[in-house]
Write a protein that holds these residues in place. Structure first.
Motif, mmCIF file in Angstrom:
data_model
loop_
_atom_site.group_PDB
_atom_site.id
_atom_site.type_symbol
_atom_site.label_atom_id
_atom_site.label_comp_id
_atom_site.label_asym_id
_atom_site.label_seq_id
_atom_site.Cartn_x
_atom_site.Cartn_y
_atom_site.Cartn_z
ATOM 1 N N ARG A 120 68.436 1.966 -70.970
ATOM 2 C CA ARG A 120 67.153 2.300 -70.347
ATOM 3 C C ARG A 120 65.936 1.846 -71.157
ATOM 4 N NH1 ARG A 120 69.045 1.752 -66.636
ATOM 5 N NH2 ARG A 120 69.867 3.138 -65.044
ATOM 6 N N THR A 121 66.179 1.448 -72.397
ATOM 7 C CA THR A 121 65.091 1.034 -73.287
ATOM 8 C C THR A 121 65.238 -0.450 -73.586
ATOM 9 O OG1 THR A 121 65.127 3.220 -74.274
ATOM 10 C CG2 THR A 121 63.996 1.499 -75.529
ATOM 11 N N TYR A 122 64.118 -1.162 -73.617
ATOM 12 C CA TYR A 122 64.201 -2.607 -73.826
ATOM 13 C C TYR A 122 64.802 -2.953 -75.182
ATOM 14 C CZ TYR A 122 63.113 -7.489 -74.503
ATOM 15 O OH TYR A 122 63.231 -8.828 -74.777
ATOM 16 N N TRP B 86 67.454 -6.260 -64.552
ATOM 17 C CA TRP B 86 67.240 -5.054 -65.356
ATOM 18 C C TRP B 86 65.781 -4.606 -65.246
ATOM 19 C CZ3 TRP B 86 64.303 -3.576 -69.619
ATOM 20 C CH2 TRP B 86 64.698 -2.378 -70.234
ATOM 21 N N GLN B 87 64.875 -5.561 -65.240
ATOM 22 C CA GLN B 87 63.448 -5.230 -65.075
ATOM 23 C C GLN B 87 63.204 -4.546 -63.732
ATOM 24 O OE1 GLN B 87 62.004 -9.363 -66.039
ATOM 25 N NE2 GLN B 87 60.525 -8.242 -67.275
ATOM 26 N N ARG C 183 65.331 -2.800 -62.041
ATOM 27 C CA ARG C 183 65.926 -1.471 -62.085
ATOM 28 C C ARG C 183 65.116 -0.498 -62.921
ATOM 29 N NH1 ARG C 183 72.333 -0.770 -63.462
ATOM 30 N NH2 ARG C 183 73.033 -2.495 -62.177
ATOM 31 N N ASN C 184 64.362 -1.040 -63.874
ATOM 32 C CA ASN C 184 63.619 -0.197 -64.828
ATOM 33 C C ASN C 184 62.152 -0.603 -64.857
ATOM 34 O OD1 ASN C 184 65.990 1.250 -66.427
ATOM 35 N ND2 ASN C 184 66.574 -0.893 -66.129
ATOM 36 N N ALA D 224 60.009 0.182 -67.874
ATOM 37 C CA ALA D 224 60.472 -0.172 -69.220
ATOM 38 C C ALA D 224 59.822 -1.463 -69.679
ATOM 39 C CB ALA D 224 61.993 -0.313 -69.231
#
Lengths: 288, 132
Positions: A166-168, A236-237, A239-240, A243
């Motif tokens: 969840r964190t870059y 991923w970006q 989805r988050n 973040a």
């Protein structure tokens, strides 16, 4: 209008041919080898006490996004209909994949010296001589699957595990970062045997030959590999959405990473763009 | 080696190779800075490995200078305490000697090029001034 990067397995014969022709044209004019040099010059390991922009660092992803965009811009000067396809190695995970066919990337290296003998990038074809590498070898090399110490390509399940981060990125912002999307995707891990080689790193190791070292750009499959790594980051970006790139601010004086990593709004060599500027690619390209 | 001969040496390759000739390695082995800790970490060595002569010694600016058949190989330190080379960017080894052997395993028959010595040196970042 944004253009599309396609899965290489979905390209038509004509699209494959156009991509290969554009790559060969950049090689002929010397533009391709500039990209090889840039990659060689930007590999700094994380125990060296120097600034790292391209590997073992938070900017691994934006640096390669920009690197691909620059290459793609050159390709599209040659042929405006071309973009960099991606290789989903969770799916096309064997040397029998059409990726390695004679009209596209060409095949594996031969046993004796790992020389690629088939396809447009075989040295004997006269259009693909290696000029910048770590040895004086002049031909492209591959060692698909690393038979003397076999390794498999990353699986969908392994990639999904990375996507759950969840964190870059997290301190210490290098190959030892214990969590964070960037280091999990780049693929540094502790452990024994092939467990140490994950996701992005593992693919370089699976292809082998020149893809294993600092001159990996000499293998055109480099671009298809990194196009997929960029796709994974892009998904991923999505989805988050909250973040952002980390670190937001440069590590302070006294921090072990002071002046070693690029913060969100700091420039990346050699282009001077910041990670923040590379965050949203939707106006330029999208993934099919 | 005489002084005029030394002046005639031009390339980094030759200079680095020259530093390994004669009694250089033997002298380093008995100096305090090149002592047991360095040898124990695989930082000083001179051996034949798979048909290649591999040599390593502590570099004046820190780290290890490595030659393969007389040609410099850039061995870099990693945050995990290991070492990697430009031949294999994805595996860190516990010692410079292990990293050098690992590089030879991947080299094939070709000699090292000048890029193997200067890699990872982007503009403004050269600690050794080897970037032409």
């Amino acid at each position: 209008m944004a253009y599309t990067r396609k899965n290489q397995r979905d390209l038509t014969g004509a699209e494959r041919k156009k991509f290969v022709a554009a790559v060969l044209e950049l090689k002929r004019t010397g533009v391709y080898d500039r990209f090889v040099r840039t990659h060689i010059e930007h590999y700094t390991a994380d125990g060296e006490g120097k600034l790292r922009v391209a590997h073992m660092a938070p900017s691994f992803l934006p640096w390669h996004r920009k690197f691909l965009l620059e290459f793609e811009r050159e390709l599209r000067r040659v042929d405006p209909t071309v973009s960099v396809p991606y290789w989903d190695w969770t799916r096309d995970n064997s040397p029998a994949s059409s990726l390695w066919s004679d009209d596209f990337m060409g095949g594996n290296g031969r046993r004796s010296d790992l020389q690629v003998m088939t396809g447009p990038f075989a040295h004997a074809g006269g259009r693909w001589t290696i000029n910048h590498a770590m040895t004086e070898g002049r031909f492209l090399t591959r060692d698909l699957g690393r038979p003397r110490d076999p390794i498999t390509l990353p699986t969908q399940a392994q990639l999904e595990e990375v996507m759950r981060e969840r964190t870059y990125d997290v301190a210490p912002w290098n190959s030892t970062s214990a969590s964070g999307f960037r280091n999990r995707l780049e693929g540094w891990a502790a452990g024994q045997g092939n467990e140490r080689f994950r996701i992005h790193n593992r693919v370089h190791r699976w292809v082998g030959g020149l893809m294993l070292g600092g001159a990996s750009v000499n293998d055109p499959v480099f671009w298809l590999h990194h196009s997929f790594v960029d796709l994974v980051w892009s998904r991923w970006q999505q989805r988050n959405p909250g973040a952002a790139y980390l670190p937001a601010e440069p590590p302070p004086l006294g921090d072990a990473q002071y002046r070693k990593v690029v913060a969100r709004h700091q420039p990346m060599t050699p282009w001077g763009v910041t990670p923040a500027e590379m965050f949203d690619h939707s106006a330029i390209y999208r993934y099919a | 080696m005489t002084f005029p001969r030394r002046l005639a040496l031009r390339s980094l390759l030759t200079l680095t190779a020259a530093a390994f000739t004669g009694g250089a390695l033997a002298r380093i082995a008995v100096t305090p800075r090149g002592g047991a800790a360095v040898r124990a970490s695989g930082g000083t060595f001179d051996e034949m490995y798979r048909g290649r002569r591999i040599q390593g010694r502590p570099a004046p600016a820190g780290g290890t200078e490595v030659l393969v058949d007389g040609r410099p190989l850039h061995v870099m330190r990693c945050a995990d305490g290991g070492f990697l080379t430009p031949i294999d960017h994805y595996q860190t080894y516990p010692t410079p000697l292990a990293a050098t052997r690992g590089a030879v395993d991947e080299l094939g028959s070709a000699p090292l090029s000048r890029f193997a010595a200067a890699h990872g040196v982007h503009p403004g970042g050269s600690p050794r001034g080897v970037h032409a």
